[in-house]
Design a protein around this motif. Sequence first.
Motif, PDB file in Angstrom:
ATOM      1  N   ALA A   5       0.678  -1.273  -0.046  1.00 49.31           N
ATOM      2  CA  ALA A   5      -0.083   0.072  -0.016  1.00 49.31           C
ATOM      3  C   ALA A   5       0.884   1.023   0.010  1.00 49.31           C
ATOM      4  O   ALA A   5       1.858   1.274   0.444  1.00 49.31           O
ATOM      5  N   LEU A   6       0.436   2.360  -0.491  1.00 47.13           N
ATOM      6  CA  LEU A   6       1.084   3.709  -0.634  1.00 47.13           C
ATOM      7  C   LEU A   6       0.217   4.552   0.641  1.00 47.13           C
ATOM      8  O   LEU A   6      -0.983   4.615   0.373  1.00 47.13           O
ATOM      9  N   LEU A   7       0.798   4.979   1.207  1.00 48.18           N
ATOM     10  CA  LEU A   7       0.357   6.211   2.418  1.00 48.18           C
ATOM     11  C   LEU A   7       0.870   7.260   1.903  1.00 48.18           C
ATOM     12  O   LEU A   7       2.031   7.554   2.121  1.00 48.18           O
ATOM     13  N   ALA A   8       0.128   8.305   1.296  1.00 50.89           N
ATOM     14  CA  ALA A   8       0.485   9.779   0.856  1.00 50.89           C
ATOM     15  C   ALA A   8      -0.071  10.834   2.033  1.00 50.89           C
ATOM     16  O   ALA A   8      -1.256  10.869   2.302  1.00 50.89           O
ATOM     17  N   ARG A   9       1.034  11.612   2.466  1.00 55.93           N
ATOM     18  CA  ARG A   9       0.552  12.498   3.444  1.00 55.93           C
ATOM     19  C   ARG A   9       0.217  13.718   2.668  1.00 55.93           C
ATOM     20  O   ARG A   9       0.736  14.377   1.785  1.00 55.93           O
ATOM     21  N   THR A  10      -0.974  14.334   3.078  1.00 53.79           N
ATOM     22  CA  THR A  10      -1.746  15.535   2.383  1.00 53.79           C
ATOM     23  C   THR A  10      -2.048  16.626   3.431  1.00 53.79           C
ATOM     24  O   THR A  10      -2.128  16.054   4.656  1.00 53.79           O
ATOM     25  N   GLU A  11      -2.471  17.496   3.047  1.00 49.85           N
ATOM     26  CA  GLU A  11      -2.998  18.759   4.257  1.00 49.85           C
ATOM     27  C   GLU A  11      -4.240  18.229   4.741  1.00 49.85           C
ATOM     28  O   GLU A  11      -4.396  18.793   6.047  1.00 49.85           O
ATOM     29  N   ASP A  12      -4.581  17.282   4.336  1.00 48.78           N
ATOM     30  CA  ASP A  12      -6.163  16.789   4.949  1.00 48.78           C
ATOM     31  C   ASP A  12      -5.920  15.512   5.845  1.00 48.78           C
ATOM     32  O   ASP A  12      -6.775  14.847   6.194  1.00 48.78           O
ATOM     33  N   GLY A  13      -4.411  15.064   5.911  1.00 44.63           N
ATOM     34  CA  GLY A  13      -4.211  13.823   6.439  1.00 44.63           C
ATOM     35  C   GLY A  13      -3.830  12.897   5.583  1.00 44.63           C
ATOM     36  O   GLY A  13      -3.181  13.174   4.425  1.00 44.63           O
ATOM     37  N   TRP A  14      -3.613  11.534   5.835  1.00 47.16           N
ATOM     38  CA  TRP A  14      -3.130  10.470   5.410  1.00 47.16           C
ATOM     39  C   TRP A  14      -4.058   9.901   4.288  1.00 47.16           C
ATOM     40  O   TRP A  14      -5.322   9.676   4.816  1.00 47.16           O
ATOM     41  N   GLU A  15      -3.739   9.685   2.884  1.00 49.31           N
ATOM     42  CA  GLU A  15      -4.482   9.009   2.065  1.00 49.31           C
ATOM     43  C   GLU A  15      -3.975   7.530   1.812  1.00 49.31           C
ATOM     44  O   GLU A  15      -2.671   7.858   1.404  1.00 49.31           O
ATOM     45  N   ALA A  16      -4.592   6.669   1.806  1.00 44.94           N
ATOM     46  CA  ALA A  16      -4.136   5.185   1.359  1.00 44.94           C
ATOM     47  C   ALA A  16      -4.560   4.811  -0.095  1.00 44.94           C
ATOM     48  O   ALA A  16      -5.667   5.043  -0.519  1.00 44.94           O
ATOM     49  N   SER A  17      -3.676   4.052  -0.513  1.00 45.87           N
ATOM     50  CA  SER A  17      -4.060   3.210  -1.619  1.00 45.87           C
ATOM     51  C   SER A  17      -3.447   2.025  -1.906  1.00 45.87           C
ATOM     52  O   SER A  17      -2.214   1.985  -1.578  1.00 45.87           O
ATOM     53  N   ASP A  18      -4.191   0.843  -2.404  1.00 50.88           N
ATOM     54  CA  ASP A  18      -3.445  -0.331  -2.405  1.00 50.88           C
ATOM     55  C   ASP A  18      -2.608  -0.232  -3.754  1.00 50.88           C
ATOM     56  O   ASP A  18      -2.946   0.486  -4.706  1.00 50.88           O
ATOM     57  N   THR A  19      -1.652  -1.046  -4.063  1.00 46.97           N
ATOM     58  CA  THR A  19      -0.755  -0.864  -5.142  1.00 46.97           C
ATOM     59  C   THR A  19      -0.244  -2.110  -5.572  1.00 46.97           C
ATOM     60  O   THR A  19      -0.029  -3.047  -4.932  1.00 46.97           O
ATOM     61  N   GLU A  20      -0.365  -2.314  -6.983  1.00 50.76           N
ATOM     62  CA  GLU A  20       0.223  -3.641  -7.421  1.00 50.76           C
ATOM     63  C   GLU A  20       1.763  -3.432  -7.774  1.00 50.76           C
ATOM     64  O   GLU A  20       1.955  -2.287  -8.342  1.00 50.76           O
ATOM     65  N   LEU A  21       2.573  -4.403  -7.411  1.00 56.81           N
ATOM     66  CA  LEU A  21       3.963  -4.026  -7.571  1.00 56.81           C
ATOM     67  C   LEU A  21       4.558  -4.899  -8.741  1.00 56.81           C
ATOM     68  O   LEU A  21       5.659  -5.288  -8.855  1.00 56.81           O
ATOM     69  N   ASP A  22       3.664  -5.658  -9.634  1.00 59.97           N
ATOM     70  CA  ASP A  22       4.007  -6.356 -10.733  1.00 59.97           C
ATOM     71  C   ASP A  22       4.866  -5.831 -11.717  1.00 59.97           C
ATOM     72  O   ASP A  22       5.794  -6.433 -12.161  1.00 59.97           O
ATOM     73  N   ASP A  23       4.744  -4.616 -11.791  1.00 59.62           N
ATOM     74  CA  ASP A  23       5.647  -3.960 -12.823  1.00 59.62           C
ATOM     75  C   ASP A  23       6.763  -3.186 -12.141  1.00 59.62           C
ATOM     76  O   ASP A  23       7.630  -2.589 -12.821  1.00 59.62           O
TER      77      ASP A  23
END
Length: 184
Positions: A5-23
């Motif tokens: 997963a990716l956790l990106a810190r934004t001005e509104d808090g953390w946003e998460a997204s799952d991610t594929e690492l196949d590539d």
Amino acid sequence: MYFAALLARTEDGWEASDTELDDVETLADLADLAREATADYDDDTVLVFIEQEDAWFGVVRVDGEEDPRIYVSDAAAAARSSYGEILLTDEMLGRDPGADDTVADLDALDLDGTEDGEPDGVADDGDEETAGTGDTVPSGPLGDAELLTDLGVPRKELLGLQPGDALNDIAEILGAAEVLEAVR
């Protein structure tokens, strides 16, 4: 089974997204993937969480265009994983860049830990993963154990986390447990 997963810190808090690492084949590819996640935000901190069930976990921190910072809970376990191999750079392993990539040759090992054609008396002692021609990958944590200190996860606490619950524990401290759980 892997989780990434990716956790990106934004001005509104953390946003998460799952991610594929196949590539993803290299650490540079992983860093580029993380940087793409922050393209719309002013704060360029992205954490990449990678976990293999209860065997090991890794955290990669990407801050803007700086070099990624990496922590792996058990380097020997990660070395046996295709995703773990991405994180175990020559620099982390104390090897000269451009030297033979013997960690990638772990598949050539027989079940007893020796290479094909190698005498049986050369097997490792169980404390370190033999990576081929005399190189070893240490058991236990490897990398920058202070990569999350400024985010509230001190070195001692990170080193004490156990695979399986570690990523949830880190997300809890960061205030991102709910967003991480949403992508699990």
